[in-house]
Write an enzyme that holds these catalytic residues in place. Structure first.
Site, PDB file in Angstrom:
ATOM      1  N   THR A 133     170.624  74.766 -45.783  1.00  0.00           N
ATOM      2  CA  THR A 133     171.898  73.978 -45.716  1.00  0.00           C
ATOM      3  C   THR A 133     171.639  72.207 -44.756  1.00  0.00           C
ATOM      4  OG1 THR A 133     173.417  74.077 -43.613  1.00  0.00           O
ATOM      5  CG2 THR A 133     171.554  75.412 -43.594  1.00  0.00           C
ATOM      6  N   ASP A 134     172.613  71.670 -44.657  1.00  0.00           N
ATOM      7  CA  ASP A 134     172.843  70.854 -44.028  1.00  0.00           C
ATOM      8  C   ASP A 134     172.000  70.387 -42.542  1.00  0.00           C
ATOM      9  OD1 ASP A 134     175.858  71.668 -43.373  1.00  0.00           O
ATOM     10  OD2 ASP A 134     176.555  69.148 -44.393  1.00  0.00           O
ATOM     11  N   GLU A 135     173.112  71.654 -42.479  1.00  0.00           N
ATOM     12  CA  GLU A 135     173.633  71.966 -40.472  1.00  0.00           C
ATOM     13  C   GLU A 135     172.206  72.434 -40.128  1.00  0.00           C
ATOM     14  OE1 GLU A 135     175.711  74.872 -39.245  1.00  0.00           O
ATOM     15  OE2 GLU A 135     176.642  74.586 -41.891  1.00  0.00           O
ATOM     16  N   TYR A 158     172.312  79.954 -36.548  1.00  0.00           N
ATOM     17  CA  TYR A 158     172.400  80.041 -37.543  1.00  0.00           C
ATOM     18  C   TYR A 158     171.538  78.616 -37.614  1.00  0.00           C
ATOM     19  CZ  TYR A 158     173.660  78.761 -42.165  1.00  0.00           C
ATOM     20  OH  TYR A 158     173.420  77.972 -43.742  1.00  0.00           O
ATOM     21  N   LYS A 162     167.876  78.179 -39.812  1.00  0.00           N
ATOM     22  CA  LYS A 162     168.002  78.027 -41.771  1.00  0.00           C
ATOM     23  C   LYS A 162     166.577  77.407 -40.897  1.00  0.00           C
ATOM     24  CE  LYS A 162     169.413  79.015 -44.526  1.00  0.00           C
ATOM     25  NZ  LYS A 162     169.175  79.795 -45.271  1.00  0.00           N
TER      26      LYS A 162
HETATM   27  P1  NAD Z   1     176.629  84.691 -47.965  1.00  0.00           P
HETATM   28  O1  NAD Z   1     176.518  84.909 -46.330  1.00  0.00           O
HETATM   29  O2  NAD Z   1     178.266  85.119 -48.726  1.00  0.00           O
HETATM   30  O3  NAD Z   1     176.226  86.047 -49.274  1.00  0.00           O
HETATM   31  C1  NAD Z   1     174.919  86.053 -47.867  1.00  0.00           C
HETATM   32  C2  NAD Z   1     174.185  87.352 -49.252  1.00  0.00           C
HETATM   33  O4  NAD Z   1     173.084  87.580 -49.035  1.00  0.00           O
HETATM   34  C3  NAD Z   1     175.175  88.681 -49.579  1.00  0.00           C
HETATM   35  O5  NAD Z   1     175.609  88.660 -50.460  1.00  0.00           O
HETATM   36  C4  NAD Z   1     174.861  89.555 -48.978  1.00  0.00           C
HETATM   37  O6  NAD Z   1     174.627  91.507 -49.263  1.00  0.00           O
HETATM   38  C5  NAD Z   1     172.892  88.645 -48.634  1.00  0.00           C
HETATM   39  N1  NAD Z   1     171.905  89.027 -47.889  1.00  0.00           N
HETATM   40  C6  NAD Z   1     172.066  89.048 -46.539  1.00  0.00           C
HETATM   41  N2  NAD Z   1     171.065  89.741 -45.798  1.00  0.00           N
HETATM   42  C7  NAD Z   1     170.506  90.413 -46.709  1.00  0.00           C
HETATM   43  C8  NAD Z   1     168.753  91.244 -46.831  1.00  0.00           C
HETATM   44  N3  NAD Z   1     168.499  91.259 -45.372  1.00  0.00           N
HETATM   45  N4  NAD Z   1     168.830  91.737 -47.569  1.00  0.00           N
HETATM   46  C9  NAD Z   1     169.121  91.132 -49.252  1.00  0.00           C
HETATM   47  N5  NAD Z   1     170.139  90.379 -48.822  1.00  0.00           N
HETATM   48  C10 NAD Z   1     171.237  89.734 -48.033  1.00  0.00           C
HETATM   49  O7  NAD Z   1     176.588  83.246 -47.989  1.00  0.00           O
HETATM   50  P2  NAD Z   1     176.743  81.816 -48.904  1.00  0.00           P
HETATM   51  O8  NAD Z   1     177.600  81.362 -47.888  1.00  0.00           O
HETATM   52  O9  NAD Z   1     176.407  82.538 -50.440  1.00  0.00           O
HETATM   53  O10 NAD Z   1     174.980  81.687 -48.867  1.00  0.00           O
HETATM   54  C11 NAD Z   1     173.933  81.372 -49.480  1.00  0.00           C
HETATM   55  C12 NAD Z   1     172.756  80.672 -49.128  1.00  0.00           C
HETATM   56  O11 NAD Z   1     173.360  79.044 -48.918  1.00  0.00           O
HETATM   57  C13 NAD Z   1     172.196  81.197 -47.539  1.00  0.00           C
HETATM   58  O12 NAD Z   1     171.167  81.032 -47.234  1.00  0.00           O
HETATM   59  C14 NAD Z   1     172.734  79.882 -46.306  1.00  0.00           C
HETATM   60  O13 NAD Z   1     172.518  79.356 -45.431  1.00  0.00           O
HETATM   61  C15 NAD Z   1     172.668  78.907 -47.463  1.00  0.00           C
HETATM   62  N6  NAD Z   1     173.717  77.632 -47.687  1.00  0.00           N
HETATM   63  C16 NAD Z   1     175.529  78.504 -47.807  1.00  0.00           C
HETATM   64  C17 NAD Z   1     176.767  76.931 -47.119  1.00  0.00           C
HETATM   65  C18 NAD Z   1     178.256  77.635 -47.530  1.00  0.00           C
HETATM   66  O14 NAD Z   1     178.598  76.260 -47.153  1.00  0.00           O
HETATM   67  N7  NAD Z   1     178.472  78.941 -47.573  1.00  0.00           N
HETATM   68  C19 NAD Z   1     175.954  75.601 -47.388  1.00  0.00           C
HETATM   69  C20 NAD Z   1     174.959  75.579 -47.156  1.00  0.00           C
HETATM   70  C21 NAD Z   1     173.889  76.195 -47.771  1.00  0.00           C
HETATM   71  P1  TYD Z   2     183.161  77.137 -41.505  1.00  0.00           P
HETATM   72  O1  TYD Z   2     183.375  77.822 -42.433  1.00  0.00           O
HETATM   73  O2  TYD Z   2     182.605  78.372 -40.263  1.00  0.00           O
HETATM   74  O3  TYD Z   2     181.442  76.411 -41.318  1.00  0.00           O
HETATM   75  P2  TYD Z   2     180.289  75.746 -41.063  1.00  0.00           P
HETATM   76  O4  TYD Z   2     180.422  76.173 -39.307  1.00  0.00           O
HETATM   77  O5  TYD Z   2     179.672  76.706 -41.643  1.00  0.00           O
HETATM   78  O6  TYD Z   2     180.728  73.842 -40.875  1.00  0.00           O
HETATM   79  O7  TYD Z   2     184.187  76.085 -39.928  1.00  0.00           O
HETATM   80  C1  TYD Z   2     184.111  75.047 -40.653  1.00  0.00           C
HETATM   81  C2  TYD Z   2     184.357  74.392 -39.893  1.00  0.00           C
HETATM   82  O8  TYD Z   2     185.835  75.400 -38.889  1.00  0.00           O
HETATM   83  C3  TYD Z   2     183.976  73.786 -38.469  1.00  0.00           C
HETATM   84  O9  TYD Z   2     184.275  72.951 -37.982  1.00  0.00           O
HETATM   85  C4  TYD Z   2     184.192  75.366 -37.625  1.00  0.00           C
HETATM   86  C5  TYD Z   2     186.302  75.035 -38.189  1.00  0.00           C
HETATM   87  N1  TYD Z   2     187.033  76.099 -38.003  1.00  0.00           N
HETATM   88  C6  TYD Z   2     188.202  77.178 -37.230  1.00  0.00           C
HETATM   89  O10 TYD Z   2     188.101  75.399 -36.808  1.00  0.00           O
HETATM   90  N2  TYD Z   2     188.833  77.584 -37.374  1.00  0.00           N
HETATM   91  C7  TYD Z   2     188.096  78.862 -37.890  1.00  0.00           C
HETATM   92  O11 TYD Z   2     188.286  79.873 -38.006  1.00  0.00           O
HETATM   93  C8  TYD Z   2     186.767  78.854 -38.421  1.00  0.00           C
HETATM   94  C9  TYD Z   2     186.326  80.113 -38.986  1.00  0.00           C
HETATM   95  C10 TYD Z   2     185.916  77.701 -38.626  1.00  0.00           C
END
Ligand code: NAD
Ligand code: TYD
Length: 351
Positions: A133-135, A158, A162
């Site tokens: 992630t960019d975080e 988190y 990561k």
């Molecule tokens: P998500 O929470 O929707 O899905 C996570 C998946 O991992 C689920 O299917 C869950 O069952 C599985 N999982 C969790 N713990 C597990 C374990 N111990 N063993 C096996 N499986 C397990 O997450 P997402 O939003 O799809 O993110 C996927 C990846 O991309 C993550 O690594 C996250 O850090 C990264 N990422 C997410 C975002 C975003 O905006 N959502 C952005 C950048 C990077």
């Molecule tokens: P989120 O979707 O949780 O992603 P991330 O924290 O990984 O960026 O949140 C996106 C932005 O929205 C973040 O600045 C937090 C804010 N946010 C709210 O203002 N209200 C909410 O209920 C949630 C879940 C997030």
């Protein structure tokens, strides 16, 4: 044709399910194994359209279970691993940090160890793609942008977990020669996004005319990318990225939270035939997230100039498609928000 076995971890989650679909459809010659423990965020219904494909298999397993992961790697001897399984929600990491250390750090190290065991010193055609992630880069002020050279400076449990997993992947590359690539992506949005995250949570609440919780004053900024564009970036980097490098992936699409929520309200009022401005009245400013990063913005020049990737969907288009998906799949929303979801919701938001 190049036959490969690829394990995709977290393939039942939001981004993982789109990555699995992309690979199953684009590479009929590969065997795609979706390894997922099906936590609250994992949902096999995300994959019903491809679940009977001959080149797809699902294995329910937990990446923190060292013995089981070793057995799976021994049995299937994957050529590639695309690692997405993680605990992914910042707010949950604030209330339960240890879960994030277990899955995101220990789970990643287990996978690296299992890959090393079966690959030995013969890394020909092998690759570990770590999806991050960019975080990990921390927070920007009003200006600036994250490049691949930006130092890591995570603030939430988190992002710290990561960042740690990224460091382990690099350490296995440096120490054991394990071939790897890392992608660091900005916030994704799109179909199948679990409604604890901002966009799907607001879509769900607008449908039900419930308050839209905006943290602080809503001035935090995120750079949003349509999830299928992320899946395509992963496909490109997995196949063509340079070994031992990382690639930033982003939408060139920054929105302050409050503007984004207003845009969602505007589009949804139109689609639902509600009066202009009706849903905006649901916006409720709530207590800010502790340690809330002010701004993320990704410089995706490297992946664009080296691999020719760029987002294919404009934000307006992507958001409209996303809203349409949720409106057409309200049974999906209802299923994932029944049971434990409301317990989490009530505990986290007192609105
Ligand atoms: P998500 O929470 O929707 O899905 C996570 C998946 O991992 C689920 O299917 C869950 O069952 C599985 N999982 C969790 N713990 C597990 C374990 N111990 N063993 C096996 N499986 C397990 O997450 P997402 O939003 O799809 O993110 C996927 C990846 O991309 C993550 O690594 C996250 O850090 C990264 N990422 C997410 C975002 C975003 O905006 N959502 C952005 C950048 C990077
Ligand atoms: P989120 O979707 O949780 O992603 P991330 O924290 O990984 O960026 O949140 C996106 C932005 O929205 C973040 O600045 C937090 C804010 N946010 C709210 O203002 N209200 C909410 O209920 C949630 C879940 C997030």
């Amino acid at each position: 044709m190049d036959k490969k076995t690829i394990i995709i971890t977290g393939g039942a989650g939001f981004i993982g399910s789109h990555v699995v679909r992309e690979f199953v459809k684009n590479y009929p010659e590969y065997l795609i194994i979706n390894l997922d423990s099906l936590t609250y965020a994992g949902n096999l219904e995300n994959l019903t359209d491809i679940e009977n494909s001959p080149n797809y298999r699902f294995i329910k397993a937990d990446i923190t279970d060292e013995k089981r992961i070793d057995e799976i790697f021994e049995t299937h001897r994957p050529d590639g691993v695309i690692h997405l399984a993680a605990e992914s929600h910042v707010d949950r990491s604030i209330s339960s940090p240890l879960e994030f250390v277990k899955t995101n750090v220990l789970g990643t190290v287990n996978l690296l160890n299992s890959a090393r065991k079966i690959w030995g010193n013969n890394f020909e055609g092998k690759r570990f793609h770590h999806v991050s992630t960019d975080e990990v880069y921390g927070a920007l002020g009003e200006t600036g942008i994250f490049t691949e050279e930006t130092s890591y400076d995570p603030h939430s449990p988190y992002s710290a977990s990561k960042a740690s997993s990224d460091h382990f992947v690099r350490a296995y590359g440096d120490t054991y020669g394990l071939p790897y690539v890392i992608t660091n992506c900005s916030n994704n949005y799109g179909p199948n996004h679990f409604p604890e995250k901002l966009i799907p949570l607001c879509i769900n609440n607008i449908i039900h005319k419930r308050p839209l919780p905006v943290y602080g004053e809503g001035l935090n900024t995120r750079d949003w990318l349509y999830v299928i564009d992320h899946a395509k970036a992963i496909d490109l980097v997995f196949h063509k990225g340079k070994n031992a490098e990382n690639y930033n992936v982003g939408g060139f699409n920054e929105w302050k939270n409050i503007d984004l929520v207003r845009e969602l309200c505007r589009q949804m009022d139109q689609k639902l035939g509600r009066q202009k401005g009706e849903s905006e009245e649901l916006i409720t400013f709530v207590k800010d997230r502790p340690g809330h990063d002010l701004r993320y913005a990704i410089d995706a020049t490297k992946i664009n100039s080296e691999l020719g990737w760029k987002p294919s969907v404009t934000f307006e288009e992507g958001l409209s498609k996303t809203i349409d998906w949720y409106l057409e799949n309200q049974d999906w929303l209802e299923k994932v928000t029944s049971g434990d979801y409301m317990n989490y919701y009530r505990k986290h938001y007192s609105i």
